[in-house]
Design a protein around this motif. Structure first.
Motif, PDB file in Angstrom:
ATOM      1  N   LEU A  63       0.827  -1.193   0.000  1.00 39.11           N
ATOM      2  CA  LEU A  63       0.000   0.000   0.000  1.00 39.11           C
ATOM      3  C   LEU A  63       0.863   1.245   0.000  1.00 39.11           C
ATOM      4  CD1 LEU A  63      -1.645   0.560   3.495  1.00 39.11           C
ATOM      5  CD2 LEU A  63       0.316  -0.847   3.142  1.00 39.11           C
ATOM      6  N   PRO A  64       0.315   2.355  -0.527  1.00 34.62           N
ATOM      7  CA  PRO A  64       1.058   3.613  -0.490  1.00 34.62           C
ATOM      8  C   PRO A  64       1.367   3.987   0.960  1.00 34.62           C
ATOM      9  CG  PRO A  64      -0.827   3.785  -1.966  1.00 34.62           C
ATOM     10  CD  PRO A  64      -0.973   2.493  -1.216  1.00 34.62           C
ATOM     11  N   SER A  65       2.568   4.501   1.195  1.00 31.35           N
ATOM     12  CA  SER A  65       3.001   4.795   2.565  1.00 31.35           C
ATOM     13  C   SER A  65       2.115   5.814   3.266  1.00 31.35           C
ATOM     14  CB  SER A  65       4.451   5.257   2.582  1.00 31.35           C
ATOM     15  OG  SER A  65       4.627   6.393   1.757  1.00 31.35           O
ATOM     16  N   ASP A  66       1.462   6.693   2.520  1.00 34.28           N
ATOM     17  CA  ASP A  66       0.550   7.660   3.137  1.00 34.28           C
ATOM     18  C   ASP A  66      -0.601   6.966   3.847  1.00 34.28           C
ATOM     19  OD1 ASP A  66       2.130   9.620   2.069  1.00 34.28           O
ATOM     20  OD2 ASP A  66       0.727  10.198   0.497  1.00 34.28           O
ATOM     21  N   TRP A  67      -0.853   5.718   3.506  1.00 31.26           N
ATOM     22  CA  TRP A  67      -1.983   4.979   4.062  1.00 31.26           C
ATOM     23  C   TRP A  67      -1.547   3.874   5.016  1.00 31.26           C
ATOM     24  CZ3 TRP A  67      -6.825   6.655   3.497  1.00 31.26           C
ATOM     25  CH2 TRP A  67      -7.045   7.621   2.510  1.00 31.26           C
ATOM     26  N   SER A  68      -0.302   3.888   5.474  1.00 37.09           N
ATOM     27  CA  SER A  68       0.178   2.822   6.355  1.00 37.09           C
ATOM     28  C   SER A  68      -0.571   2.780   7.687  1.00 37.09           C
ATOM     29  CB  SER A  68       1.682   2.944   6.581  1.00 37.09           C
ATOM     30  OG  SER A  68       1.983   4.196   7.169  1.00 37.09           O
ATOM     31  N   CYS A  69      -1.265   3.865   8.044  1.00 37.87           N
ATOM     32  CA  CYS A  69      -2.064   3.869   9.273  1.00 37.87           C
ATOM     33  C   CYS A  69      -3.179   2.814   9.213  1.00 37.87           C
ATOM     34  CB  CYS A  69      -2.649   5.242   9.542  1.00 37.87           C
ATOM     35  SG  CYS A  69      -3.753   5.820   8.235  1.00 37.87           S
ATOM     36  N   LEU A  70      -3.587   2.399   8.016  1.00 39.81           N
ATOM     37  CA  LEU A  70      -4.625   1.368   7.889  1.00 39.81           C
ATOM     38  C   LEU A  70      -4.174   0.045   8.500  1.00 39.81           C
ATOM     39  CD1 LEU A  70      -6.001   1.884   4.267  1.00 39.81           C
ATOM     40  CD2 LEU A  70      -7.132   2.459   6.410  1.00 39.81           C
ATOM     41  N   THR A  71      -2.864  -0.209   8.509  1.00 39.99           N
ATOM     42  CA  THR A  71      -2.383  -1.489   9.041  1.00 39.99           C
ATOM     43  C   THR A  71      -2.556  -1.580  10.551  1.00 39.99           C
ATOM     44  OG1 THR A  71      -0.104  -0.699   9.206  1.00 39.99           O
ATOM     45  CG2 THR A  71      -0.737  -1.837   7.167  1.00 39.99           C
ATOM     46  N   ALA A  72      -2.709  -0.468  11.212  1.00 44.29           N
ATOM     47  CA  ALA A  72      -2.948  -0.492  12.650  1.00 44.29           C
ATOM     48  C   ALA A  72      -4.424  -0.714  12.972  1.00 44.29           C
ATOM     49  CB  ALA A  72      -2.482   0.820  13.287  1.00 44.29           C
ATOM     50  N   ARG A  73      -5.316  -0.333  12.060  1.00 43.55           N
ATOM     51  CA  ARG A  73      -6.747  -0.387  12.351  1.00 43.55           C
ATOM     52  C   ARG A  73      -7.506  -1.413  11.527  1.00 43.55           C
ATOM     53  NH1 ARG A  73      -6.797   5.596  11.108  1.00 43.55           N
ATOM     54  NH2 ARG A  73      -7.594   4.708   9.211  1.00 43.55           N
ATOM     55  N   GLN A  74      -7.301  -1.412  10.232  1.00 47.46           N
ATOM     56  CA  GLN A  74      -8.205  -2.155   9.358  1.00 47.46           C
ATOM     57  C   GLN A  74      -7.568  -3.259   8.529  1.00 47.46           C
ATOM     58  OE1 GLN A  74     -10.014   1.752   7.925  1.00 47.46           O
ATOM     59  NE2 GLN A  74     -11.636   0.263   7.585  1.00 47.46           N
ATOM     60  N   VAL A  75      -6.269  -3.269   8.422  1.00 41.71           N
ATOM     61  CA  VAL A  75      -5.606  -4.317   7.651  1.00 41.71           C
ATOM     62  C   VAL A  75      -4.703  -5.094   8.597  1.00 41.71           C
ATOM     63  CG1 VAL A  75      -4.085  -4.840   5.718  1.00 41.71           C
ATOM     64  CG2 VAL A  75      -5.664  -2.914   5.554  1.00 41.71           C
ATOM     65  N   LYS A  76      -5.062  -6.327   8.837  1.00 38.13           N
ATOM     66  CA  LYS A  76      -4.268  -7.207   9.695  1.00 38.13           C
ATOM     67  C   LYS A  76      -3.366  -8.035   8.787  1.00 38.13           C
ATOM     68  CE  LYS A  76      -6.542  -5.552  13.055  1.00 38.13           C
ATOM     69  NZ  LYS A  76      -5.999  -4.359  13.658  1.00 38.13           N
ATOM     70  N   ALA A  77      -2.075  -7.682   8.754  1.00 39.91           N
ATOM     71  CA  ALA A  77      -1.138  -8.301   7.819  1.00 39.91           C
ATOM     72  C   ALA A  77       0.074  -8.855   8.548  1.00 39.91           C
ATOM     73  CB  ALA A  77      -0.687  -7.267   6.794  1.00 39.91           C
ATOM     74  N   GLU A  78       0.586  -9.972   8.020  1.00 40.88           N
ATOM     75  CA  GLU A  78       1.829 -10.531   8.546  1.00 40.88           C
ATOM     76  C   GLU A  78       3.032  -9.720   8.063  1.00 40.88           C
ATOM     77  OE1 GLU A  78       1.874 -14.640   7.351  1.00 40.88           O
ATOM     78  OE2 GLU A  78      -0.159 -14.945   8.103  1.00 40.88           O
ATOM     79  N   ARG A  79       2.941  -9.193   6.830  1.00 44.04           N
ATOM     80  CA  ARG A  79       4.023  -8.415   6.241  1.00 44.04           C
ATOM     81  C   ARG A  79       3.439  -7.190   5.553  1.00 44.04           C
ATOM     82  NH1 ARG A  79       4.430 -13.532   5.689  1.00 44.04           N
ATOM     83  NH2 ARG A  79       3.274 -13.612   3.741  1.00 44.04           N
TER      84      ARG A  79
END
Length: 144
Positions: A63-79
């Protein structure tokens, strides 16, 4: 076959998606299963952010780095593979010119099959206006 998603707010990708690659049509379809690789464009991130109750699970997310905050809330990713113009991003440009660029893989990327994409530079003969989205597409190609 690898499950993957390119999610771009319903926009049709410029070229046909390879076999085994899916493009969910709605945020709800995106959350129905665990994705091996999830590639989110800027528009896809915006759509996901507009549905704060939606949560996606995946092995790898690009994902674009501007949207990396999504990984804390809505995208549960291993990598997480961040794509952008910062030296902290996993995929960035080492140079950009008129109509061409060089993509830089700044750290080892783990593929779904366990293989690795080593740090390297990849010359591109074209450069669009959506540079971070282009990096996401290049990253998806490298992982698949």
């Amino acid at each position: 076959m690898v499950d993957a998603a390119f999610f771009g707010a319903g926009a049709t990708p410029p070229t046909p998606l390879p076999a085994g690659v899916e493009q969910p049509e709605t945020v709800q379809a995106l959350t129905q299963k665990r994705w091996e690789v999830l590639a989110l464009s800027t528009a896809g991130c915006r759509l996901l952010a507009d549905a704060p109750e939606a949560v996606c699970a995946c092995g790898s997310v690009l994902l674009p780095s501007d949207w990396s905050c999504l990984t804390a809330r809505q995208v549960k990713a291993e990598r997480v593979v961040s794509c952008g113009l910062s030296s902290r991003d996993s995929l960035t440009f080492s140079s950009m010119g008129d109509g061409d660029a060089v993509v830089c893989v700044q750290r080892v990327l783990i593929k779904p099959d366990g293989g690795q994409v080593e740090p390297q530079e990849l010359p591109l003969g074209c450069l669009g206006s959506q540079t971070e989205d282009l990096l996401v597409v290049v990253g998806l190609g490298l992982l698949l």
